[in-house]
Structures are given as C-alpha cells and as structure tokens.
Design a protein around this motif. Sequence first.
Motif, PDB file in Angstrom:
ATOM      1  N   GLN A   1     -71.108  32.551  44.506  1.00 24.13           N
ATOM      2  CA  GLN A   1     -72.201  31.844  43.854  1.00 24.13           C
ATOM      3  C   GLN A   1     -73.363  32.779  43.602  1.00 24.13           C
ATOM      4  OE1 GLN A   1     -72.444  28.352  42.829  1.00 24.13           O
ATOM      5  NE2 GLN A   1     -74.079  29.407  41.727  1.00 24.13           N
ATOM      6  N   ALA A   2     -73.675  32.962  42.319  1.00 25.50           N
ATOM      7  CA  ALA A   2     -74.860  33.740  41.951  1.00 25.50           C
ATOM      8  C   ALA A   2     -76.064  32.805  41.895  1.00 25.50           C
ATOM      9  CB  ALA A   2     -74.649  34.403  40.597  1.00 25.50           C
ATOM     10  N   SER A   3     -77.204  33.293  42.340  1.00 28.80           N
ATOM     11  CA  SER A   3     -78.436  32.512  42.308  1.00 28.80           C
ATOM     12  C   SER A   3     -79.621  33.444  42.121  1.00 28.80           C
ATOM     13  CB  SER A   3     -78.595  31.700  43.604  1.00 28.80           C
ATOM     14  OG  SER A   3     -78.703  32.566  44.714  1.00 28.80           O
ATOM     15  N   GLY A   4     -80.776  32.846  41.880  1.00 30.80           N
ATOM     16  CA  GLY A   4     -81.993  33.626  41.746  1.00 30.80           C
ATOM     17  C   GLY A   4     -82.482  33.813  40.332  1.00 30.80           C
ATOM     18  N   GLY A   5     -81.755  33.279  39.372  1.00 29.96           N
ATOM     19  CA  GLY A   5     -82.186  33.385  37.991  1.00 29.96           C
ATOM     20  C   GLY A   5     -83.392  32.512  37.708  1.00 29.96           C
ATOM     21  N   GLY A   6     -83.916  32.659  36.498  1.00 29.17           N
ATOM     22  CA  GLY A   6     -85.064  31.872  36.097  1.00 29.17           C
ATOM     23  C   GLY A   6     -85.709  32.439  34.863  1.00 29.17           C
ATOM     24  N   LEU A   7     -86.907  31.963  34.599  1.00 23.98           N
ATOM     25  CA  LEU A   7     -87.684  32.425  33.450  1.00 23.98           C
ATOM     26  C   LEU A   7     -88.699  33.453  33.926  1.00 23.98           C
ATOM     27  CD1 LEU A   7     -88.639  32.183  30.487  1.00 23.98           C
ATOM     28  CD2 LEU A   7     -90.124  30.300  31.241  1.00 23.98           C
ATOM     29  N   VAL A   8     -88.737  34.593  33.257  1.00 27.48           N
ATOM     30  CA  VAL A   8     -89.659  35.661  33.642  1.00 27.48           C
ATOM     31  C   VAL A   8     -90.217  36.304  32.375  1.00 27.48           C
ATOM     32  CG1 VAL A   8     -87.804  37.370  33.822  1.00 27.48           C
ATOM     33  CG2 VAL A   8     -89.925  37.708  35.117  1.00 27.48           C
TER      34      VAL A   8
ATOM     35  N   SER B   1     -89.865  41.020  37.133  1.00 23.91           N
ATOM     36  CA  SER B   1     -88.744  41.316  38.018  1.00 23.91           C
ATOM     37  C   SER B   1     -88.110  40.034  38.538  1.00 23.91           C
ATOM     38  CB  SER B   1     -89.219  42.144  39.224  1.00 23.91           C
ATOM     39  OG  SER B   1     -89.744  43.385  38.822  1.00 23.91           O
ATOM     40  N   LEU B   2     -86.828  40.128  38.846  1.00 23.05           N
ATOM     41  CA  LEU B   2     -86.093  39.068  39.529  1.00 23.05           C
ATOM     42  C   LEU B   2     -85.097  39.729  40.467  1.00 23.05           C
ATOM     43  CD1 LEU B   2     -85.101  36.473  36.752  1.00 23.05           C
ATOM     44  CD2 LEU B   2     -86.664  36.071  38.658  1.00 23.05           C
ATOM     45  N   ARG B   3     -84.761  39.017  41.519  1.00 22.27           N
ATOM     46  CA  ARG B   3     -83.686  39.469  42.397  1.00 22.27           C
ATOM     47  C   ARG B   3     -82.611  38.390  42.447  1.00 22.27           C
ATOM     48  NH1 ARG B   3     -83.609  40.815  48.859  1.00 22.27           N
ATOM     49  NH2 ARG B   3     -83.761  38.533  48.954  1.00 22.27           N
ATOM     50  N   LEU B   4     -81.436  38.753  41.995  1.00 23.36           N
ATOM     51  CA  LEU B   4     -80.295  37.849  42.029  1.00 23.36           C
ATOM     52  C   LEU B   4     -79.511  38.055  43.316  1.00 23.36           C
ATOM     53  CD1 LEU B   4     -78.954  38.186  38.367  1.00 23.36           C
ATOM     54  CD2 LEU B   4     -80.783  36.726  39.254  1.00 23.36           C
TER      55      LEU B   4
ATOM     56  N   TYR C   1     -75.858  35.520  34.291  1.00 23.32           N
ATOM     57  CA  TYR C   1     -75.434  36.620  35.157  1.00 23.32           C
ATOM     58  C   TYR C   1     -74.416  36.109  36.172  1.00 23.32           C
ATOM     59  CZ  TYR C   1     -78.993  39.703  33.277  1.00 23.32           C
ATOM     60  OH  TYR C   1     -79.734  40.503  32.437  1.00 23.32           O
ATOM     61  N   TYR C   2     -73.361  36.897  36.356  1.00 22.66           N
ATOM     62  CA  TYR C   2     -72.266  36.552  37.253  1.00 22.66           C
ATOM     63  C   TYR C   2     -72.013  37.684  38.233  1.00 22.66           C
ATOM     64  CZ  TYR C   2     -71.055  33.342  33.408  1.00 22.66           C
ATOM     65  OH  TYR C   2     -71.084  32.383  32.427  1.00 22.66           O
TER      66      TYR C   2
ATOM     67  N   GLY D   1     -72.279  31.412  37.479  1.00 27.32           N
ATOM     68  CA  GLY D   1     -73.367  32.260  37.030  1.00 27.32           C
ATOM     69  C   GLY D   1     -74.737  31.645  37.245  1.00 27.32           C
ATOM     70  N   THR D   2     -75.756  32.465  36.962  1.00 28.46           N
ATOM     71  CA  THR D   2     -77.141  32.018  37.023  1.00 28.46           C
ATOM     72  C   THR D   2     -77.849  32.497  35.761  1.00 28.46           C
ATOM     73  OG1 THR D   2     -79.148  31.980  38.396  1.00 28.46           O
ATOM     74  CG2 THR D   2     -77.912  34.046  38.359  1.00 28.46           C
ATOM     75  N   GLN D   3     -78.656  31.632  35.172  1.00 28.01           N
ATOM     76  CA  GLN D   3     -79.310  31.943  33.915  1.00 28.01           C
ATOM     77  C   GLN D   3     -80.569  32.765  34.147  1.00 28.01           C
ATOM     78  OE1 GLN D   3     -78.508  31.017  30.528  1.00 28.01           O
ATOM     79  NE2 GLN D   3     -80.185  32.450  30.080  1.00 28.01           N
ATOM     80  N   VAL D   4     -80.691  33.850  33.393  1.00 25.21           N
ATOM     81  CA  VAL D   4     -81.913  34.661  33.379  1.00 25.21           C
ATOM     82  C   VAL D   4     -82.465  34.636  31.962  1.00 25.21           C
ATOM     83  CG1 VAL D   4     -82.857  36.987  33.606  1.00 25.21           C
ATOM     84  CG2 VAL D   4     -81.185  36.144  35.278  1.00 25.21           C
TER      85      VAL D   4
END
Length: 122
Positions: A4-11, A16-19, A93-94, A115-118
């Motif tokens: 499970q990927a996590s940590g995505g979002g709107l930036v 910066s982001l950390r997945l 992102y996967y 995946g998680t959306q960035v």
Amino acid sequence: VQLQASGGGLVQPGGSLRLSCAASRVTLAYYAIGWFRQAPGKEREGLACIGSNDGNTYYEDSVKGRFTISRDNAKNTVYLQMNSLKPEDTAVYYCAIDWAYGSGCPAAFDYWGQGTQVTVSS
C-alpha cells in the motif's frame, strides 16, 4: 500480501512530499522495492529502486537529485522522498516488489500495490 502506497496529495511546485510503501505478510527488507508512477494517458514509468537489505539504489534520470528512496526495516516500510516537485510529476505513484529473495537493482518487479495520487499544482 498487500503493498500500500500512501502519502500523496496536492502540493505546490517546488514543494515536497514523502510517500510510504507499507506491506502486510512480507518482510520488505529481503526484497528489492521500486517506485513507479503513471500519469493520465502515459505509460507507467519506473523511478527508483532499492535493493534488499539496504542494498544498492537506482534512479531514473528524470528524478535523480530530487527523489530519494530509503527503507525503515523496523517499520517494514520503504519511502520515496520527493523534493523540488514539478507539475509534470503529477501522477499516481505505486510501489512494487521483486519476489526474488535477496534481489538488487535493477530488479524484475512482479507485483504492484495500490497507488497514491500526487498532484503538483499552484
């Protein structure tokens, strides 16, 4: 097994982001783990790889110097630190695993998780 990927979002651009890539019923430290992304209308793109047991790392040119892949074996998690984000980094992102025990990079990935959306936008 679940990845499970996590940590995505709107930036915003430049941010910066950390997945995180977490797993159940598998010890990630024993396998090569990769990060991929897929933007709408585009093919899946490999970004980074980390070998088993904190082995070698590999980065695609498009993210080299901006993204860093790492492990926390105590948390059974692999991270992708993404800095200096650009609008063209927008994608789902996967993370993926190479099921060959003790695998290194480059790897032959067998299984992709959710995946998680960035989204990078002002």
